[in-house]
Scaffold this active site. Structure first.
Site, PDB file in Angstrom:
ATOM      1  N   ASP A 199     -20.225  23.178 -40.070  1.00  0.00           N
ATOM      2  CA  ASP A 199     -21.655  23.412 -39.868  1.00  0.00           C
ATOM      3  C   ASP A 199     -22.527  22.350 -40.551  1.00  0.00           C
ATOM      4  O   ASP A 199     -22.137  21.763 -41.552  1.00  0.00           O
ATOM      5  CB  ASP A 199     -21.991  24.805 -40.426  1.00  0.00           C
ATOM      6  CG  ASP A 199     -23.340  25.291 -39.946  1.00  0.00           C
ATOM      7  OD1 ASP A 199     -23.842  24.753 -38.944  1.00  0.00           O
ATOM      8  OD2 ASP A 199     -23.900  26.197 -40.578  1.00  0.00           O
ATOM      9  N   GLY A 200     -23.707  22.153 -39.997  1.00  0.00           N
ATOM     10  CA  GLY A 200     -24.714  21.309 -40.645  1.00  0.00           C
ATOM     11  C   GLY A 200     -24.930  19.956 -39.996  1.00  0.00           C
ATOM     12  O   GLY A 200     -25.744  19.164 -40.470  1.00  0.00           O
TER      13      GLY A 200
ATOM     14  N   GLY B 171     -26.402  19.108 -37.184  1.00  0.00           N
ATOM     15  CA  GLY B 171     -27.754  18.933 -36.648  1.00  0.00           C
ATOM     16  C   GLY B 171     -28.762  18.664 -37.752  1.00  0.00           C
ATOM     17  O   GLY B 171     -29.560  17.708 -37.671  1.00  0.00           O
ATOM     18  N   ARG B 172     -28.706  19.494 -38.806  1.00  0.00           N
ATOM     19  CA  ARG B 172     -29.656  19.327 -39.917  1.00  0.00           C
ATOM     20  C   ARG B 172     -29.456  17.975 -40.608  1.00  0.00           C
ATOM     21  O   ARG B 172     -30.399  17.302 -40.995  1.00  0.00           O
ATOM     22  CB  ARG B 172     -29.483  20.461 -40.937  1.00  0.00           C
ATOM     23  CG  ARG B 172     -30.223  21.717 -40.556  1.00  0.00           C
ATOM     24  CD  ARG B 172     -29.785  22.873 -41.388  1.00  0.00           C
ATOM     25  NE  ARG B 172     -28.486  23.366 -40.968  1.00  0.00           N
ATOM     26  CZ  ARG B 172     -27.744  24.212 -41.679  1.00  0.00           C
ATOM     27  NH1 ARG B 172     -28.157  24.639 -42.845  1.00  0.00           N
ATOM     28  NH2 ARG B 172     -26.582  24.625 -41.221  1.00  0.00           N
ATOM     29  N   TRP B 173     -28.205  17.587 -40.751  1.00  0.00           N
ATOM     30  CA  TRP B 173     -27.868  16.310 -41.398  1.00  0.00           C
ATOM     31  C   TRP B 173     -28.524  15.157 -40.640  1.00  0.00           C
ATOM     32  O   TRP B 173     -29.107  14.253 -41.233  1.00  0.00           O
ATOM     33  CB  TRP B 173     -26.342  16.150 -41.401  1.00  0.00           C
ATOM     34  CG  TRP B 173     -25.812  14.943 -42.097  1.00  0.00           C
ATOM     35  CD1 TRP B 173     -25.466  14.823 -43.408  1.00  0.00           C
ATOM     36  CD2 TRP B 173     -25.544  13.656 -41.495  1.00  0.00           C
ATOM     37  NE1 TRP B 173     -24.999  13.554 -43.674  1.00  0.00           N
ATOM     38  CE2 TRP B 173     -25.035  12.819 -42.506  1.00  0.00           C
ATOM     39  CE3 TRP B 173     -25.682  13.141 -40.199  1.00  0.00           C
ATOM     40  CZ2 TRP B 173     -24.662  11.492 -42.288  1.00  0.00           C
ATOM     41  CZ3 TRP B 173     -25.324  11.813 -39.974  1.00  0.00           C
ATOM     42  CH2 TRP B 173     -24.815  11.012 -41.011  1.00  0.00           C
TER      43      TRP B 173
ATOM     44  N   ARG C 272     -29.654  15.229 -32.966  1.00  0.00           N
ATOM     45  CA  ARG C 272     -28.567  16.105 -33.435  1.00  0.00           C
ATOM     46  C   ARG C 272     -27.177  15.545 -33.101  1.00  0.00           C
ATOM     47  O   ARG C 272     -26.238  15.686 -33.869  1.00  0.00           O
ATOM     48  CB  ARG C 272     -28.725  17.492 -32.810  1.00  0.00           C
ATOM     49  CG  ARG C 272     -29.998  18.216 -33.233  1.00  0.00           C
ATOM     50  CD  ARG C 272     -30.131  19.533 -32.474  1.00  0.00           C
ATOM     51  NE  ARG C 272     -28.922  20.321 -32.596  1.00  0.00           N
ATOM     52  CZ  ARG C 272     -28.634  21.081 -33.660  1.00  0.00           C
ATOM     53  NH1 ARG C 272     -29.481  21.165 -34.649  1.00  0.00           N
ATOM     54  NH2 ARG C 272     -27.513  21.752 -33.704  1.00  0.00           N
TER      55      ARG C 272
ATOM     56  N   HIS D  94     -23.237  15.166 -34.931  1.00  0.00           N
ATOM     57  CA  HIS D  94     -21.916  15.573 -34.430  1.00  0.00           C
ATOM     58  C   HIS D  94     -20.936  14.394 -34.502  1.00  0.00           C
ATOM     59  O   HIS D  94     -19.773  14.553 -34.845  1.00  0.00           O
ATOM     60  CB  HIS D  94     -22.007  16.085 -32.997  1.00  0.00           C
ATOM     61  CG  HIS D  94     -22.831  17.342 -32.866  1.00  0.00           C
ATOM     62  ND1 HIS D  94     -22.683  18.412 -33.713  1.00  0.00           N
ATOM     63  CD2 HIS D  94     -23.820  17.696 -31.999  1.00  0.00           C
ATOM     64  CE1 HIS D  94     -23.531  19.370 -33.366  1.00  0.00           C
ATOM     65  NE2 HIS D  94     -24.240  18.951 -32.332  1.00  0.00           N
TER      66      HIS D  94
ATOM     67  N   SER E   9     -18.316  27.010 -29.928  1.00  0.00           N
ATOM     68  CA  SER E   9     -18.246  28.471 -29.808  1.00  0.00           C
ATOM     69  C   SER E   9     -18.714  28.919 -28.427  1.00  0.00           C
ATOM     70  O   SER E   9     -19.365  28.156 -27.697  1.00  0.00           O
ATOM     71  CB  SER E   9     -19.120  29.126 -30.886  1.00  0.00           C
ATOM     72  OG  SER E   9     -20.480  29.015 -30.532  1.00  0.00           O
ATOM     73  N   THR E  10     -18.419  30.185 -28.104  1.00  0.00           N
ATOM     74  CA  THR E  10     -18.867  30.742 -26.820  1.00  0.00           C
ATOM     75  C   THR E  10     -20.398  30.774 -26.765  1.00  0.00           C
ATOM     76  O   THR E  10     -20.976  30.816 -25.687  1.00  0.00           O
ATOM     77  CB  THR E  10     -18.305  32.172 -26.616  1.00  0.00           C
ATOM     78  OG1 THR E  10     -18.443  32.896 -27.844  1.00  0.00           O
ATOM     79  CG2 THR E  10     -16.840  32.148 -26.238  1.00  0.00           C
TER      80      THR E  10
ATOM     81  N   LEU F 198       1.366  19.429 -39.856  1.00  0.00           N
ATOM     82  CA  LEU F 198       0.207  20.333 -39.776  1.00  0.00           C
ATOM     83  C   LEU F 198      -0.019  20.857 -38.354  1.00  0.00           C
ATOM     84  O   LEU F 198       0.011  20.074 -37.395  1.00  0.00           O
ATOM     85  CB  LEU F 198      -1.041  19.542 -40.220  1.00  0.00           C
ATOM     86  CG  LEU F 198      -2.388  20.236 -40.052  1.00  0.00           C
ATOM     87  CD1 LEU F 198      -2.574  21.314 -41.124  1.00  0.00           C
ATOM     88  CD2 LEU F 198      -3.536  19.220 -40.132  1.00  0.00           C
TER      89      LEU F 198
HETATM   90  C1  FPP Z   1     -22.249  23.094 -35.994  1.00  0.00           C
HETATM   91  O1  FPP Z   1     -23.278  22.307 -36.553  1.00  0.00           O
HETATM   92  C2  FPP Z   1     -21.279  22.224 -35.318  1.00  0.00           C
HETATM   93  C3  FPP Z   1     -20.927  22.318 -34.024  1.00  0.00           C
HETATM   94  C4  FPP Z   1     -21.489  23.313 -33.102  1.00  0.00           C
HETATM   95  C5  FPP Z   1     -19.968  21.376 -33.419  1.00  0.00           C
HETATM   96  C6  FPP Z   1     -18.931  20.785 -34.326  1.00  0.00           C
HETATM   97  C7  FPP Z   1     -18.397  19.574 -33.692  1.00  0.00           C
HETATM   98  C8  FPP Z   1     -17.971  18.445 -34.316  1.00  0.00           C
HETATM   99  C9  FPP Z   1     -17.880  18.313 -35.770  1.00  0.00           C
HETATM  100  C10 FPP Z   1     -17.580  17.248 -33.558  1.00  0.00           C
HETATM  101  C11 FPP Z   1     -16.833  17.404 -32.278  1.00  0.00           C
HETATM  102  C12 FPP Z   1     -15.523  18.077 -32.398  1.00  0.00           C
HETATM  103  C13 FPP Z   1     -14.321  17.519 -32.113  1.00  0.00           C
HETATM  104  C14 FPP Z   1     -13.123  18.369 -32.156  1.00  0.00           C
HETATM  105  C15 FPP Z   1     -14.140  16.106 -31.803  1.00  0.00           C
HETATM  106  P1  FPP Z   1     -24.771  22.527 -36.062  1.00  0.00           P
HETATM  107  O2  FPP Z   1     -25.059  21.515 -35.028  1.00  0.00           O
HETATM  108  O3  FPP Z   1     -24.958  23.936 -35.669  1.00  0.00           O
HETATM  109  O4  FPP Z   1     -25.560  22.191 -37.357  1.00  0.00           O
HETATM  110  P2  FPP Z   1     -26.971  22.801 -37.778  1.00  0.00           P
HETATM  111  O5  FPP Z   1     -26.678  24.183 -38.282  1.00  0.00           O
HETATM  112  O6  FPP Z   1     -27.398  21.876 -38.848  1.00  0.00           O
HETATM  113  O7  FPP Z   1     -27.851  22.778 -36.578  1.00  0.00           O
END
Ligand code: FPP
Length: 273
Positions: free
Chosen positions: A48-49, A51-53, A61, A65, A93-94, A159
């Site tokens: 998580d995080g 988008g905020r990052w 956003r 990612h 996620s769904t 792993l």
């Molecule tokens: C949540 O952060 C993150 C996600 C919904 C996607 C996670 C995906 C990756 C790290 C990269 C792609 C994955 C692979 C397997 C290559 P958020 O965007 O909800 O953050 P926020 O809470 O700051 O908005």
């Protein structure tokens, strides 16, 4: 109780609650403190995080990612080196379909790009790639990439790297219930045989141990529909570090914190595994 005593008591309670206050900050020091015989068998991460990052840096956003993929790369490597049995990451996620189309497309492209870029190294390092979730509802290119990675690494004994894709804990329970109900309707299973073990054996994670440790970066304290059955006795680790900044040291801190918790599984102190 005097003020000083009260402050010290509150401090002790806070340390117990957060679990991370006294964790060494230096990687070498932590490595020496980590008990190699108590390495978690299964770590789950809510990445998580992102988008905020990115937004904090005035970037879109999707930039977050992309940066999050770098963290993932490092953490997979570290888990494999530490001989963690299973790493499950929440990649999509769904509920993530509700995001703007551009963001969803970017995430799908990152997944495909990640797999084809990393597959040689992952395979060489004996990582076995798996997936959980309704992967058959992802775009074709993603399904293809995931099947390719699964097949190519199926015999690896390092792993188990489990990608949660189009995953939801509730939809997993729906799919599990349907699979069991189908067997009951076909007279393959008597209703009386339905117990916790049987349900566990019909989950997407069948055959894998439940997570010992759940890591959620970015300061939020939610499960967000992740592995809701499997997390029943999992230790939770939270940190304010955003996922794109999460590195090996943060993983070591989480493992150290986990090793310093007492797991009672509903039993009494010192009397239960
Ligand atoms: C949540 O952060 C993150 C996600 C919904 C996607 C996670 C995906 C990756 C790290 C990269 C792609 C994955 C692979 C397997 C290559 P958020 O965007 O909800 O953050 P926020 O809470 O700051 O908005």
């Amino acid at each position: 109780m005097g003020d000083e005593k009260m402050v010290s008591k509150i401090w002790e309670l806070w340390k117990k609650y957060r679990g991370d206050i006294n964790v060494p900050t230096d990687a070498e020091q932590i490595m020496q403190s980590i008990d190699r015989d108590k390495i978690p068998r299964h770590i789950a991460i809510i990445m998580d995080g992102n988008g905020r990052w990115a937004q904090k840096r005035g970037m879109p956003r999707t930039f977050g990612h992309k940066a999050g993929v770098e963290s993932l790369r490092e953490i997979v490597k570290a888990c494999n080196e530490l001989k963690i049995g299973v790493l499950t990451v929440y990649a999509f996620s769904t509920e993530n379909w509700k995001r703007p189309k551009d963001e969803v497309n970017a995430l799908m492209n990152l997944l495909v790009e990640y797999i084809y870029k990393e597959i040689d190294e992952l395979d060489q390092n004996k990582v076995q790639i798996r997936s959980i979730g309704r992967v058959h509802k992802l775009p074709d290119k993603c399904q293809k990439a995931v099947s390719f990675a699964r097949e190519r690494t199926a015999d690896n004994d390092g792993l188990v790297f489990n990608l949660a894709l189009n995953y939801g804990g509730r939809s997993e329970l729906v799919d599990t219930t349907r699979a069991i109900a189908r067997k009951v309707a076909d007279n393959q299973l008597p209703i009386e045989s339905i117990d916790e073990q049987l349900i566990t054996a019909h989950l997407y994670t069948a055959g894998l141990p439940d997570p010992d440790l759940l890591i959620r970066p970015s300061g939020d304290y939610r499960i967000s529909n992740f592995l809701i059955w499997q997390l029943a006795y999992t230790e939770f680790w939270h940190t304010d570090v955003m996922w794109p900044d999460f590195r090996r040291l943060d993983l070591l801190r989480a493992i150290y914190g986990y090793q310093n918790r007492e797991r009672r599984f509903g039993g009494l102190k010192g009397k239960n595994k």
